[in-house]
Design an enzyme around this catalytic site. Structure first.
Site, PDB file in Angstrom:
ATOM      1  N   PRO A 176      -0.090 -35.113 -10.606  1.00  0.00           N
ATOM      2  CA  PRO A 176       1.109 -35.130 -11.564  1.00  0.00           C
ATOM      3  C   PRO A 176       1.896 -36.311 -11.158  1.00  0.00           C
ATOM      4  O   PRO A 176       2.383 -36.780 -10.048  1.00  0.00           O
ATOM      5  CB  PRO A 176       2.123 -33.870 -11.027  1.00  0.00           C
ATOM      6  CG  PRO A 176       1.351 -33.314  -9.908  1.00  0.00           C
ATOM      7  CD  PRO A 176       0.253 -34.283  -9.264  1.00  0.00           C
ATOM      8  N   GLU A 177       2.334 -37.184 -12.295  1.00  0.00           N
ATOM      9  CA  GLU A 177       3.341 -38.099 -12.172  1.00  0.00           C
ATOM     10  C   GLU A 177       4.453 -37.715 -12.752  1.00  0.00           C
ATOM     11  O   GLU A 177       4.574 -36.460 -13.187  1.00  0.00           O
ATOM     12  CB  GLU A 177       2.617 -39.320 -12.801  1.00  0.00           C
ATOM     13  CG  GLU A 177       1.613 -39.886 -12.258  1.00  0.00           C
ATOM     14  CD  GLU A 177       1.208 -41.333 -12.613  1.00  0.00           C
ATOM     15  OE1 GLU A 177       2.268 -42.085 -12.847  1.00  0.00           O
ATOM     16  OE2 GLU A 177       0.085 -42.017 -12.578  1.00  0.00           O
TER      17      GLU A 177
END
Length: 271
Positions: A2-3
């Site tokens: 995840p960013e």
DNA sequence: ATGCGGACCTGTTAGC
DNA sequence: TGCTAACAGGTCCGCA
């Protein structure tokens, strides 16, 4: 995995189900994350009302009257809302069970994520206090980026991925934003002009906003809290496109390792 | 203060 | 087909 956009997507997905609801129980199946999950978490959270969920960089902050739960998804973490009683699967390490029959379930195969607790104001916590501005906030300006970078010898990519510079710009969006701004990732941070930092600020904000609108990027296994993939992958212009044609000029997209991370760029469009 | 490499893990894929 | 090595969206920490 995840960013920032994926974390934001997760936040928006889980919040309506659990914000303002009372926590009934906490189940820790495996406390061995990046740091051990504190044994006090269950005692601290049980019976508390979840007042608010906020995002700071890629951290999610769950506030109750007595403190804050600090959660990071690491490289492979995800949060889902399930009906309480749903059998846990492999790598489902933590459940936060609510009185409304919903359970917030944390899964993280690689266990690079963390779940921590602090009773102090969360901005005093050592992981949070050192963080730079939010990329989508007013504090993130070309002037700021430029001034702070003057003596820096690291690459501009490394500079914008440093959470002390700005939070939440990860490997995908760093490559994408630098392409958008026409800046070579290997350029020294201290050798980028103010004018080009202006472009970079706009590019970072644009790419993050678009990715949030599209529900994040699903490359391999990212799914939103409802199990749906994100759709930003189709908008990626350089990331994971080594050997393919640049969509702007037709030259071949190149890949090289920078600071131990895969970096994608077009040597014609970026200087 | 800054930059670099190592560390933490498992799962998937590329290559032989 | 099967084994092995490389790689993956993060980031903190210790050391030079």
């Amino acid at each position: 995995m995840p960013e920032l956009p994926e974390v934001e997507t997760t936040l928006r997905g889980i919040e309506p189900h659990i914000k303002g609801h009372q926590i009934k129980d906490v189940v820790i199946r495996n406390k061995s994350l990046r740091w051990p999950i504190p044994a006090s978490l269950k005692k601290n959270l049980s019976g508390q009302m979840l007042n608010e969920i906020k995002r700071r960089g890629k951290y999610l902050l769950f506030s109750t009257a007595n403190g804050t739960t600090i959660l990071h998804l690491g490289m492979s973490g995800s949060l889902r809302i399930v009906e309480s009683g749903t059998p846990a699967e492999k790598h489902d390490h933590v459940d936060i069970v609510f009185e409304n029959n919903k359970t917030l379930r944390f899964r993280d195969p690689r266990r690079f994520g963390c779940v921590l607790w602090t009773a102090k104001p969360v901005e005093k916590h050592k992981l949070i206090s050192v963080m730079g501005p939010e990329p989508l906030s007013d504090g993130f300006t070309a002037e700021y980026l430029y001034q702070k970078s003057r003596s820096r010898k690291c690459t501009v990519k490394s500079y914008i991925m440093d959470s002390k510079t700005v939070t939440g710009v990860g490997n995908i969006y760093a490559s994408e934003a630098l392409f958008s701004a026409g800046i070579m990732p290997t350029r020294q941070a201290g050798r980028v002009s103010k004018k080009r930092y202006q472009l970079l600020v706009q590019s970072i904000q644009q790419v993050l906003k678009l990715a949030i609108e599209q529900g994040g990027t699903t490359l391999k296994d990212f799914t939103r809290e409802d199990g749906q993939p994100g759709y930003f992958k189709q908008s990626l212009k350089v990331y994971d496109r080594a050997g393919q044609d640049c969509i702007e000029c037709g030259n071949t997209i190149k890949q090289k390792t920078l600071n131990q991370r895969s970096t994608y760029y077009c040597s014609h469009c970026q200087q």
